[in-house]
Design an enzyme around this catalytic site. Structure first.
Site, PDB file in Angstrom:
ATOM      1  N   CYS A 227      50.173  49.918  33.997  1.00 29.73           N
ATOM      2  CA  CYS A 227      50.135  49.004  32.849  1.00 29.73           C
ATOM      3  C   CYS A 227      49.574  47.647  33.256  1.00 29.73           C
ATOM      4  O   CYS A 227      48.929  46.970  32.447  1.00 29.73           O
ATOM      5  CB  CYS A 227      51.534  48.852  32.260  1.00 29.73           C
TER       6      CYS A 227
ATOM      7  N   CYS B 203      41.364  43.429  44.681  1.00 31.04           N
ATOM      8  CA  CYS B 203      41.720  43.764  43.296  1.00 31.04           C
ATOM      9  C   CYS B 203      42.981  42.978  42.967  1.00 31.04           C
ATOM     10  O   CYS B 203      43.185  41.886  43.495  1.00 31.04           O
ATOM     11  CB  CYS B 203      41.895  45.281  43.117  1.00 31.04           C
TER      12      CYS B 203
END
Length: 404
Positions: free
Chosen positions: A205, A363
């Site tokens: 999520c 990331c």
């Protein structure tokens, strides 16, 4: 050990003998008591029951809130995180003043204030194969609100082995799922999803996003199924998977059959003990030493402090961001180029660095960049993974970088 029993139609758990309701409780639950299908008997069953919520986040917040308000006698919470600002968009148990506090501490305070008649039991641990059976076994029902596949399979298997019904829910972006697994005659999670998806195929999520109101919606459905199991009213989602698309406001129900060859819940299971669920889901161990090989668990890394020092010294390596563009709009640590991980192979010729040159890949937290680092090393780049990604950069270098 709690006594658990159920059947497909009007399934119910079997808590101890129902205690009497106090005068305050009779007033508090009066809207339940006037329901002919529910009445005093249903409320007393709730008071006698215990429910374990695995995860006190997006799904656990509304589920715990409504179960406490409804009068479930004992609510257990398993979580080990602290409240972050990014939680507040959907985790309604917490407020701005709770940021930085342990979630269980804040949750206990909020739920006790909501209903002092409910006992809140907290488990400030990561659920593992070593502790899952001991934690789950005393409860009548489990509500699984976890957000990762290893824990989902762990919860499922532990529920099957302890005979504890598992009210499952999951969310992603604009969609949610709810079902009831691990009842006596119904299927388990493995009957529906026998094997986990390959690592990295389904974004978290945090990576893919989630509509803030969706976990409230799905978590409330999850709490509804818990109450139905405890009180024996209605038709629980045993053998059915409810799928919700909030964008289209579309509801679909799929039938789920019990798998006669299920390795866990069949009459002759081949797996009778909990296993290493990280390995089962193809997730490499984080304990391996980093020795420069191209194994995903052993690729070279650079810390955020070392990268910051090399920038300060004027010796900064090429920094590649492999997140999505919308993520870079949220948190930017000065990458030289952005190419999303799922586009990297097709766009390798667009890289502004040459094979053989030093490249640091980042990331959000280090997972996607590890995969990109492995790929680039095979293509001849001297690639290193930025350990911890933008989250570590925010924690250890520059707290003005947003965490999401």
């Amino acid at each position: 050990m709690a006594s658990h029993s159920s059947s497909n139609a009007g399934a119910t758990v079997a808590p101890p003998r129902a205690p009497d309701l106090s005068t305050d409780e009779l007033q508090r639950y009066s809207r339940h008591l006037t329901l002919p299908e529910f009445g005093r008997e249903g409320q007393e069953k709730l008071k006698a029951a215990s429910v374990l919520l695995v995860g006190a986040g997006g799904l656990g917040s509304p589920a715990a809130t409504y179960l406490a308000a409804a009068g479930v006698g004992k609510i257990g919470l398993v979580d080990f995180d602290r409240v972050e600002a990014s939680n507040l968009q959907r985790q309604i148990l917490y407020s701005t003043s709770d940021v930085g506090r342990p979630k269980l501490e804040a949750a206990r305070e909020r739920l006790t204030d909501l209903n002092p008649h409910v006992e809140i039991e907290t488990h400030d641990v990561r659920l593992t194969s070593d502790n899952a059976l001991d934690i789950i076994d005393p409860y009548d029902v489990v509500a699984d609100g976890t957000d990762n596949f290893p824990t989902r399979y762990l919860v499922n298997d532990a529920c099957v082995m302890t005979g504890t019904p598992n009210v499952y829910a999951s969310i992603f972006r604009f969609e949610g799922q709810v079902s009831v697994f691990a009842t006596e005659d119904g299927p388990c999670y493995r009957c529906l999803y026998e094997e986990p998806p390959p690592p990295g195929l389904v974004p978290s999520c945090a990576e893919g996003g989630v509509l803030g109101i969706l976990p409230g919606f799905i978590g409330t459905l999850q709490a509804t199924e818990v109450i139905k199991l405890i009180t024996g009213i209605g038709n629980p989602l045993i053998g059915r998977l409810l799928m919700v698309d909030a964008l289209e406001m579309n509801f679909r129900t799929l039938n789920v059959q019990k798998n006669d060859d299920c390795p866990v819940c069949s009459d002759n299971p081949t797996q009778t003990e909990l296993i290493d669920y990280e390995a089962f889901c193809g997730i490499p161990s984080s304990d391996s030493s980093q020795n420069g090989t191209d194994d995903v668990s052993q690729i070279p890394e650079i810390s955020v402090q070392d990268l910051k020092q090399r920038r300060d010294d004027g010796d900064a390596p090429f920094l590649l961001d492999v997140r999505k563009p919308h993520e870079a709009d949220i948190a930017d640590i000065g990458a030289d180029q952005l190419i999303p991980l799922d586009e990297l192979e097709d766009r390798l010729d667009e890289m502004d660095a040459e094979p053989g040159s030093e490249v640091v890949v980042h990331c959000r937290s280090g997972g996607r960049s590890a995969k990109a680092t492995e790929f680039l090393r095979k293509k001849g780049f001297d690639a290193k993974n930025l350990a911890g990604g933008t989250l570590a950069w925010s924690d250890e270098v520059d707290d003005s970088v947003a965490k999401y």
